[in-house]
Every structure is written in C-alpha cells, then in structure tokens.
Design an enzyme around this catalytic site. Structure first.
Site, short mmCIF file in Angstrom:
data_model
loop_
_atom_site.label_atom_id
_atom_site.label_comp_id
_atom_site.label_asym_id
_atom_site.label_seq_id
_atom_site.Cartn_x
_atom_site.Cartn_y
_atom_site.Cartn_z
N GLY A 13 0.78 -1.24 0.00
CA GLY A 13 0.00 0.00 0.00
C GLY A 13 0.80 1.28 0.00
N LYS A 92 -6.33 -8.34 -8.15
CA LYS A 92 -7.46 -9.09 -8.68
C LYS A 92 -8.10 -8.33 -9.84
CE LYS A 92 -7.27 -12.37 -5.69
NZ LYS A 92 -6.97 -13.75 -6.07
N ILE A 94 -11.10 -6.69 -11.85
CA ILE A 94 -12.34 -6.00 -11.48
C ILE A 94 -13.51 -6.64 -12.22
CG2 ILE A 94 -13.55 -3.78 -11.64
CD1 ILE A 94 -11.32 -3.79 -9.60
N ASN A 108 -5.48 2.58 -12.80
CA ASN A 108 -4.54 1.60 -12.24
C ASN A 108 -3.13 2.14 -12.45
OD1 ASN A 108 -3.61 -1.00 -11.24
ND2 ASN A 108 -3.01 -1.47 -13.35
N HIS A 110 0.84 0.78 -12.96
CA HIS A 110 1.61 -0.42 -13.32
C HIS A 110 3.09 -0.03 -13.38
CE1 HIS A 110 2.26 -4.37 -15.10
NE2 HIS A 110 3.15 -3.77 -15.89
C1 GRF Z 1 3.15 -1.14 -7.54
O1 GRF Z 1 4.38 -1.41 -8.16
C2 GRF Z 1 2.07 -0.93 -8.58
O2 GRF Z 1 2.54 -0.37 -9.77
C3 GRF Z 1 1.60 -2.32 -8.84
O3 GRF Z 1 1.65 -2.97 -7.59
C4 GRF Z 1 2.65 -2.34 -6.78
C5 GRF Z 1 1.98 -1.96 -5.50
O4 GRF Z 1 2.87 -1.45 -4.54
N1 GRF Z 1 0.30 -2.36 -9.46
P1 GRF Z 1 2.30 -0.74 -3.25
O5 GRF Z 1 1.35 -1.75 -2.59
O6 GRF Z 1 1.57 0.48 -3.69
O7 GRF Z 1 3.47 -0.45 -2.38
#
Ligand code: GRF
Length: 203
Positions: A13, A92, A94, A108, A110
């Site tokens: 998080g 997961k 959606i 989102n 990534h």
């Molecule tokens: C991040 O690298 C994000 O891009 C990906 O999952 C990771 C989550 O990291 N979708 P965090 O839980 O926000 O520290």
C-alpha cells in the site's frame, strides 16, 4: 467539488499511502472515502485506518461467488459515494458490474512503460526481471484507465526512468516505486482538476 476516492489494494500500500498523504496535505482536491482489500492481512488496511479512512476486506473468502463479490465491491463504493476508483497494487481483476459503474473513472498504476511488460503474470518483481532480461535501457511507470483486459486501458500518463548498467530487479523496483508515488498523485490531481481529460476509448 471535492471528489471522493475509493482505493483497492492487496498488499503493502505505498501508492495508497502517497495518495492518502497528498489528500491530508491538501495537495489533492479529494477525500479518501473507502479502502477495500482482497487480503485481510494487507498492511495497506492498517495504513488506511491510521489515516482514519474506512477500510474493509472483501474477497472470495467473504463472497465465494465472483458475481457476489463484484456486487459487494460495487455496492460499497456507491454506499461511500465514491467518484473515482484507484487500483493501487490491487492483484485481482475488477468484475463487470464495478467496471461498468466506474468506466472512465477507474485508474490503475503499473510498474513498467506499458504496453511493454504488462498483462497476466506481469506483477511485482516479475516486471523488473523482464525489463532487465529484455535489455531495456528505460523503464518507468504507467497510469491507465481500467478496462476489461489486464493493463490495456487507455494510457493517461507515464514516468520514465533509465535502467542502469548495474541494476538488479530489486534496485530497479525501488526507483520505479518512488517514481510511481509521484506519478499517481500528479495524474490524479490533473484528472480531478480537469487538466487531464479522459480519452473516449478505454481500450
Ligand atoms: C506497484 O508497483 C504498482 O505499480 C503495482 O503494484 C505495486 C503496489 O505497490 N500495481 P504498493 O502496494 O503500492 O506499495
């Protein structure tokens, strides 16, 4: 108007924390209304409660049928009057009901320069391993709209960082993560203030 945010998380998080901190500091015209995690032990749930944000666990454990789970996620987002949904490390897919309710209002983040190194199985350290294995000179992070295909909604913003000759997946991951925090908050700020318009097509 202050937009209400719903955040979906699965683990650490840190991106969620960046958003909650930006809201608390007045750097985002938004109020975090609800955090949902599919993982009852996610550190992100503890962080959400530290910030006094409503936080709940909804998963196949609480709702065994996928349709029930989708309906519960959607109903809770609506109960908390959520305007925008942020997937911040949500592992997961959606469901169609939630997607339809929040189409073009769900983003989102990534940890690569999509469309490179995205799609099923491309999460966490796998992404950075693939970037290094491919010999890419550059990596980064992408914020995109959520569509019904993993990592394929319209790209909204990207942050680019160089891949260094001596990078390991772990060192690269750490630098990308720092870039993610800034990118996510800035993209949300621009969306909420109208500086960034959502494209019509969601891919
Ligand atoms: C991040 O690298 C994000 O891009 C990906 O999952 C990771 C989550 O990291 N979708 P965090 O839980 O926000 O520290």
């Amino acid at each position: 108007m202050t937009a209400k945010l719903g955040l979906l998380v699965s683990g650490r998080g840190s991106n969620m924390r960046a958003v909650l901190a930006a809201c608390a500091a007045g750097r985002l015209p938004a109020e975090p209304a609800l955090v949902i995690s599919n993982n009852r032990d996610a550190p992100a749930l503890t962080t959400a409660r530290e910030f006094d944000v409503a936080a709940m666990h909804l998963s196949r454990t609480t709702h065994p049928e996928p349709e029930q789970l989708d309906a519960a996620i959607c109903a809770n987002l609506q109960k908390y009057a959520v305007d925008w949904v942020v997937l911040a490390g949500y592992m997961k897919k959606i469901g169609p009901q939630t997607l339809a309710a929040y189409r073009n209002r769900m983003i989102n983040i990534h940890p690569s320069l999509l469309p490179d190194h995205g799609g099923p199985g491309m999460f966490g350290m796998h992404v950075h391993e693939a970037v290094i294995a491919a010999g890419d000179r550059e990596s980064g992070a992408t914020v995109h709209l959520v569509s019904d295909v993993y990592d394929q909604g319209a790209i909204l913003r990207q942050a680019r960082i160089p891949v260094l000759a001596d990078d390991t997946p772990a060192t690269l991951a750490a630098r990308v993560l720092t870039a993610e925090h800034t990118l996510l908050v800035e993209t949300l700020a621009d969306l909420l203030t109208g500086n960034l318009k959502v494209p019509d097509a969601t891919g």
